[in-house]
Design a protein around this motif. Structure first.
Motif, PDB file in Angstrom:
ATOM      1  N   GLY A  16       0.804  -1.212   0.000  1.00  0.00           N
ATOM      2  CA  GLY A  16       0.000   0.000   0.000  1.00  0.00           C
ATOM      3  C   GLY A  16       0.839   1.264   0.000  1.00  0.00           C
ATOM      4  O   GLY A  16       2.074   1.223  -0.054  1.00  0.00           O
ATOM      5  N   SER A  17       0.156   2.401   0.063  1.00  0.00           N
ATOM      6  CA  SER A  17       0.814   3.702   0.010  1.00  0.00           C
ATOM      7  C   SER A  17       0.309   4.607   1.130  1.00  0.00           C
ATOM      8  O   SER A  17      -0.825   4.480   1.587  1.00  0.00           O
ATOM      9  N   LEU A  18       1.164   5.509   1.537  1.00  0.00           N
ATOM     10  CA  LEU A  18       0.811   6.578   2.470  1.00  0.00           C
ATOM     11  C   LEU A  18       1.557   7.831   2.059  1.00  0.00           C
ATOM     12  O   LEU A  18       2.642   7.750   1.459  1.00  0.00           O
ATOM     13  N   ARG A  19       0.973   8.970   2.400  1.00  0.00           N
ATOM     14  CA  ARG A  19       1.641  10.240   2.143  1.00  0.00           C
ATOM     15  C   ARG A  19       1.729  11.011   3.453  1.00  0.00           C
ATOM     16  O   ARG A  19       0.698  11.342   4.051  1.00  0.00           O
ATOM     17  N   LEU A  20       2.952  11.255   3.895  1.00  0.00           N
ATOM     18  CA  LEU A  20       3.186  12.024   5.098  1.00  0.00           C
ATOM     19  C   LEU A  20       3.357  13.499   4.740  1.00  0.00           C
ATOM     20  O   LEU A  20       3.898  13.836   3.685  1.00  0.00           O
ATOM     21  N   ALA A  49      15.167  10.226   3.727  1.00  0.00           N
ATOM     22  CA  ALA A  49      15.180  11.127   2.579  1.00  0.00           C
ATOM     23  C   ALA A  49      15.446  12.541   3.050  1.00  0.00           C
ATOM     24  O   ALA A  49      15.086  12.902   4.172  1.00  0.00           O
ATOM     25  N   ARG A  50      16.063  13.328   2.183  1.00  0.00           N
ATOM     26  CA  ARG A  50      16.281  14.735   2.494  1.00  0.00           C
ATOM     27  C   ARG A  50      16.219  15.550   1.210  1.00  0.00           C
ATOM     28  O   ARG A  50      16.429  15.044   0.115  1.00  0.00           O
ATOM     29  N   ARG A  67      10.970   3.788  -4.023  1.00  0.00           N
ATOM     30  CA  ARG A  67       9.635   3.613  -3.441  1.00  0.00           C
ATOM     31  C   ARG A  67       9.119   4.882  -2.770  1.00  0.00           C
ATOM     32  O   ARG A  67       7.918   5.134  -2.768  1.00  0.00           O
ATOM     33  N   PHE A  68      10.011   5.664  -2.194  1.00  0.00           N
ATOM     34  CA  PHE A  68       9.633   6.888  -1.482  1.00  0.00           C
ATOM     35  C   PHE A  68      10.066   8.100  -2.296  1.00  0.00           C
ATOM     36  O   PHE A  68      11.096   8.080  -2.975  1.00  0.00           O
ATOM     37  N   THR A  69       9.274   9.181  -2.187  1.00  0.00           N
ATOM     38  CA  THR A  69       9.605  10.431  -2.843  1.00  0.00           C
ATOM     39  C   THR A  69       9.403  11.583  -1.877  1.00  0.00           C
ATOM     40  O   THR A  69       8.301  11.739  -1.325  1.00  0.00           O
ATOM     41  N   LEU A  81       6.253  13.273   2.124  1.00  0.00           N
ATOM     42  CA  LEU A  81       6.945  12.021   1.836  1.00  0.00           C
ATOM     43  C   LEU A  81       5.901  11.060   1.278  1.00  0.00           C
ATOM     44  O   LEU A  81       5.022  10.604   2.015  1.00  0.00           O
ATOM     45  N   GLN A  82       5.975  10.817  -0.009  1.00  0.00           N
ATOM     46  CA  GLN A  82       5.088   9.852  -0.645  1.00  0.00           C
ATOM     47  C   GLN A  82       5.745   8.475  -0.534  1.00  0.00           C
ATOM     48  O   GLN A  82       6.870   8.281  -0.991  1.00  0.00           O
TER      49      GLN A  82
END
Length: 125
Positions: A16-20, A49-50, A67-69, A81-82
């Motif tokens: 699944g996905s989450l967006r912080l 990530a930065r 996987r993360f953006t 943070l996607q």
């Protein structure tokens, strides 16, 4: 006074996905770096990530690359943070953090001195 307020955590199944999101206020450095860290129980804190304020250059931990953006909305002073294709090992408390950038690079993870309160991400298998 610098304030960082995270939101968007939750529980999802693997894949699944989450967006912080992290609303940043009071940051007045001419150049800065914003980052997402995570810490799972019994494990060391990890910078995942930065992003640099000057040129939006980004860097990712190998564990999340592809996987993360990380991104920022300057108009809304918000860091995102996607997170896609989530795995159980992504389960952790996620924190956004900020630091002054003295040059084109970002400081060491240990030098981030402004932190949010964290948001929990739980990924079930």
């Amino acid at each position: 006074q610098v304030q960082l307020v995270e939101s968007g955590g939750g529980s999802v199944e693997a894949g699944g996905s989450l967006r912080l999101s992290c609303v940043v206020s009071g940051l007045t450095y001419r150049r800065s770096c914003l980052a997402w860290f995570r810490q799972a129980p019994g494990k060391e804190r990890e910078r995942v990530a930065r992003i640099h304020s000057s040129d939006d250059s980004t860097h990712y931990a190998d564990s999340v690359k592809g996987r993360f953006t990380i991104s920022k909305d300057n108009a809304k002073d918000t860091l995102h943070l996607q997170m896609n294709d989530l795995k159980p090992e992504d389960t952790a408390m996620y924190y956004c953090a900020a630091a002054q950038a003295l040059g084109p690079g970002c400081p060491l993870a240990s030098d981030y001195n402004h932190w949010g309160q964290g948001t929990q991400v739980t990924v079930s298998s």
